[in-house]
Design a protein around this motif. Structure first.
Motif, PDB file in Angstrom:
ATOM      1  N   GLY A 154     -11.778   2.622  -2.615  1.00 35.05           N
ATOM      2  CA  GLY A 154     -11.478   2.115  -1.285  1.00 35.05           C
ATOM      3  C   GLY A 154     -12.309   0.902  -0.914  1.00 35.05           C
ATOM      4  O   GLY A 154     -11.786  -0.078  -0.381  1.00 35.05           O
ATOM      5  N   ASP A 155     -13.608   0.946  -1.200  1.00 34.55           N
ATOM      6  CA  ASP A 155     -14.484  -0.181  -0.854  1.00 34.55           C
ATOM      7  C   ASP A 155     -14.094  -1.427  -1.638  1.00 34.55           C
ATOM      8  O   ASP A 155     -14.080  -2.535  -1.092  1.00 34.55           O
ATOM      9  CB  ASP A 155     -15.946   0.177  -1.134  1.00 34.55           C
ATOM     10  N   ASP A 156     -13.787  -1.244  -2.924  1.00 31.56           N
ATOM     11  CA  ASP A 156     -13.381  -2.382  -3.754  1.00 31.56           C
ATOM     12  C   ASP A 156     -12.098  -2.999  -3.221  1.00 31.56           C
ATOM     13  O   ASP A 156     -11.971  -4.232  -3.147  1.00 31.56           O
ATOM     14  CB  ASP A 156     -13.198  -1.925  -5.199  1.00 31.56           C
ATOM     15  N   PHE A 157     -11.142  -2.151  -2.851  1.00 31.29           N
ATOM     16  CA  PHE A 157      -9.881  -2.668  -2.313  1.00 31.29           C
ATOM     17  C   PHE A 157     -10.123  -3.470  -1.047  1.00 31.29           C
ATOM     18  O   PHE A 157      -9.573  -4.560  -0.864  1.00 31.29           O
ATOM     19  CB  PHE A 157      -8.910  -1.519  -2.037  1.00 31.29           C
ATOM     20  N   CYS A 163       0.800  -1.231   0.000  1.00 28.90           N
ATOM     21  CA  CYS A 163       0.000   0.000   0.000  1.00 28.90           C
ATOM     22  C   CYS A 163       0.832   1.280   0.000  1.00 28.90           C
ATOM     23  O   CYS A 163       0.432   2.283  -0.590  1.00 28.90           O
ATOM     24  CB  CYS A 163      -0.928   0.020   1.212  1.00 28.90           C
ATOM     25  N   PHE A 164       1.973   1.252   0.684  1.00 30.11           N
ATOM     26  CA  PHE A 164       2.830   2.430   0.770  1.00 30.11           C
ATOM     27  C   PHE A 164       4.255   2.035   0.396  1.00 30.11           C
ATOM     28  O   PHE A 164       4.689   0.912   0.661  1.00 30.11           O
ATOM     29  CB  PHE A 164       2.808   3.034   2.179  1.00 30.11           C
ATOM     30  N   TRP A 223      -3.214  -6.029  -5.432  1.00 33.89           N
ATOM     31  CA  TRP A 223      -3.805  -7.126  -6.192  1.00 33.89           C
ATOM     32  C   TRP A 223      -3.671  -6.866  -7.704  1.00 33.89           C
ATOM     33  O   TRP A 223      -3.372  -7.780  -8.472  1.00 33.89           O
ATOM     34  CB  TRP A 223      -5.272  -7.306  -5.808  1.00 33.89           C
ATOM     35  N   ASP A 224      -3.867  -5.619  -8.122  1.00 28.91           N
ATOM     36  CA  ASP A 224      -3.697  -5.294  -9.539  1.00 28.91           C
ATOM     37  C   ASP A 224      -2.220  -5.322  -9.929  1.00 28.91           C
ATOM     38  O   ASP A 224      -1.874  -5.744 -11.040  1.00 28.91           O
ATOM     39  CB  ASP A 224      -4.304  -3.921  -9.844  1.00 28.91           C
ATOM     40  N   LYS A 225      -1.343  -4.879  -9.053  1.00 26.59           N
ATOM     41  CA  LYS A 225       0.088  -4.979  -9.321  1.00 26.59           C
ATOM     42  C   LYS A 225       0.497  -6.439  -9.516  1.00 26.59           C
ATOM     43  O   LYS A 225       1.282  -6.766 -10.408  1.00 26.59           O
ATOM     44  CB  LYS A 225       0.898  -4.356  -8.178  1.00 26.59           C
ATOM     45  N   ILE A 243      -6.406   1.929   6.541  1.00 24.45           N
ATOM     46  CA  ILE A 243      -6.129   3.368   6.404  1.00 24.45           C
ATOM     47  C   ILE A 243      -5.937   3.734   4.937  1.00 24.45           C
ATOM     48  O   ILE A 243      -6.440   4.768   4.468  1.00 24.45           O
ATOM     49  CB  ILE A 243      -4.888   3.747   7.244  1.00 24.45           C
ATOM     50  N   TYR A 244      -5.235   2.887   4.193  1.00 20.43           N
ATOM     51  CA  TYR A 244      -5.033   3.113   2.761  1.00 20.43           C
ATOM     52  C   TYR A 244      -6.378   3.223   2.035  1.00 20.43           C
ATOM     53  O   TYR A 244      -6.567   4.089   1.173  1.00 20.43           O
ATOM     54  CB  TYR A 244      -4.202   1.966   2.190  1.00 20.43           C
TER      55      TYR A 244
END
Length: 394
Positions: free
Chosen positions: A378-381, A53-54, A66-68, A369-370
């Motif tokens: 955000g919800d999808d993640f 995430c960071f 997940w996309d990465k 937090i991400y």
């Protein structure tokens, strides 16, 4: 019977190549690296250790993990493991420690990385100086005492001893990797691919530019398709900078008397943060106010990420890699993992297990937090994070 022989072949005869990466975003340079590995090592299995995430310099990722992972596997990577936030957002030695520990558990024999100097023997010699020359640490401390930042102090100390100037970001990170390999006597051979662009390069003539340049172009509304192997606009997540700053400011004000409890808040820098926090309207403004010869932009950005995510010095104490988290694989990666897992002495997991591992609990908190600072995904993640299934690509 066929799968049995494929698995044996993979384990006994194939090069196991490790890559440490952030893919923020995945671009032509990353695809070039993967293709170069396949050209150089004809029979190779590619294993990626991926920040989530960071990033190491403190940025929030504009591609979720997940996309990465999917883009990496579709581009020829066989197996993707997560580098925990607790290692992924620290200075280069801790970053390298976490990533190399993971890749060594996966029994890689070669680590491939980008480097501006592209000179493995030089990097090995400089790493040996860092580890074995008693004068090196004294020189670094002397330069730090003069008010210079850590990367500059490191570079100057090496120059004083070796006469070699090494100050490019990928060279310094490569040096950290090689030092970690030597220090732990890992049976891993470093292999460098020359970087055609670096972190500071904004030359747009080539179809390979740095990830930071691509992020800047995206912020400016410039089409970046020429620099990306796929049309990844559908994957991109926009970071809500206003929300990021609001949450950061809340954390700072709420912890005004104990800011130094957060990781990387050192040497009285909290006083500069307190001085300016109510005089600025964005994280960028705050960074530029706090920034000095001693405190680099990247150091402050990383520090603000630690404050935002409530990552404390206590959290960072005695960190170890206690598990391997699989984010995705193809058939070859799955076969390889199944074959070697009995020889790996820490658990292999593919989902969040509460209250089991320190780094995993931190990772889950950071993911929450991400999700708050993503403008529209955000919800999808979070749904994908709760689902906890590795990306599978055949």
């Amino acid at each position: 019977m066929y799968n049995f022989y494929v698995t044996i072949y993979l384990v006994k005869f194939m090069h196991k190549i490790g890559i440490i990466c952030e893919y923020n975003p995945f671009h032509n340079g990353h695809l070039y690296q993967i293709k170069k590995i396949k050209e150089t090592y004809k029979d190779s299995l590619i294993i990626v250790c991926l920040s989530s995430c960071f990033m190491q310099r403190g940025e929030a990722s504009i591609l979720n993990k997940w996309d990465k992972t999917r883009l990496a596997i579709e581009s020829g990577v066989d197996l993707v493991l997560e580098l925990p936030f607790a290692f992924a957002t620290q200075y280069q030695d801790i970053f390298a420690k976490g990533a190399l520990t993971i890749l060594n558990h996966l029994k890689i024999d070669t680590l491939v990385f980008g480097s501006e100097c592209n000179d493995i023997e030089l990097l090995k010699n400089l790493a040996s100086i860092q580890l074995k020359d008693d004068g090196y640490n004294h020189l670094v401390k002397r330069y730090l005492d003069l008010g210079l930042n850590y990367p500059t102090s490191l570079s100057k100390a090496l120059f004083d001893i070796s006469g070699v100037k090494l100050d490019k970001p990928n060279d310094l990170l490569a040096l950290a990797y090689i030092k970690e390999i030597i220090k732990n006597n890992y049976d891993i051979e470093p292999f460098s691919i020359r970087r055609t662009s670096d972190y500071h390069n904004s030359n747009l003539d080539s179809d390979i530019v740095s990830a930071s340049t691509i992020r800047k172009l995206l912020k400016d509304g410039v089409n970046v398709n020429n620099y990306l192997p796929y049309n990844i606009y559908d994957y991109l997540s926009e970071i809500d900078e206003d929300k990021y700053f609001a949450l950061l400011k809340y954390q700072i004000i709420n912890n005004i008397d104990c800011l130094d409890k957060f990781q990387t808040v050192d040497e009285g820098i909290e006083n500069r943060i307190i001085k300016y926090i109510n005089m600025v309207n964005s994280k960028e403004e705050l960074i530029l106010k706090v920034k000095s010869k001693r405190y680099t932009y990247n150091k402050i950005n990383r520090m603000f990420t630690h404050i935002l995510t409530n990552f404390t010095k206590e959290d960072a104490k005695d960190l170890e890699i206690e598990y391997l988290r699989v984010l995705g694989f193809n058939t070859r990666g799955k076969n390889y993992l199944n074959k070697i897992k009995k020889d790996i002495d820490i658990p292999i997991i593919n989902k969040y297990i509460p209250n089991m591992y320190k780094c995993l609990d931190i990772e889950f908190r950071v993911s929450l937090i991400y999700s708050l600072i993503l403008k529209d995904k955000g919800d999808d993640f979070l749904k994908r994070e709760y689902r906890n299934k590795p990306v599978i690509y055949d």
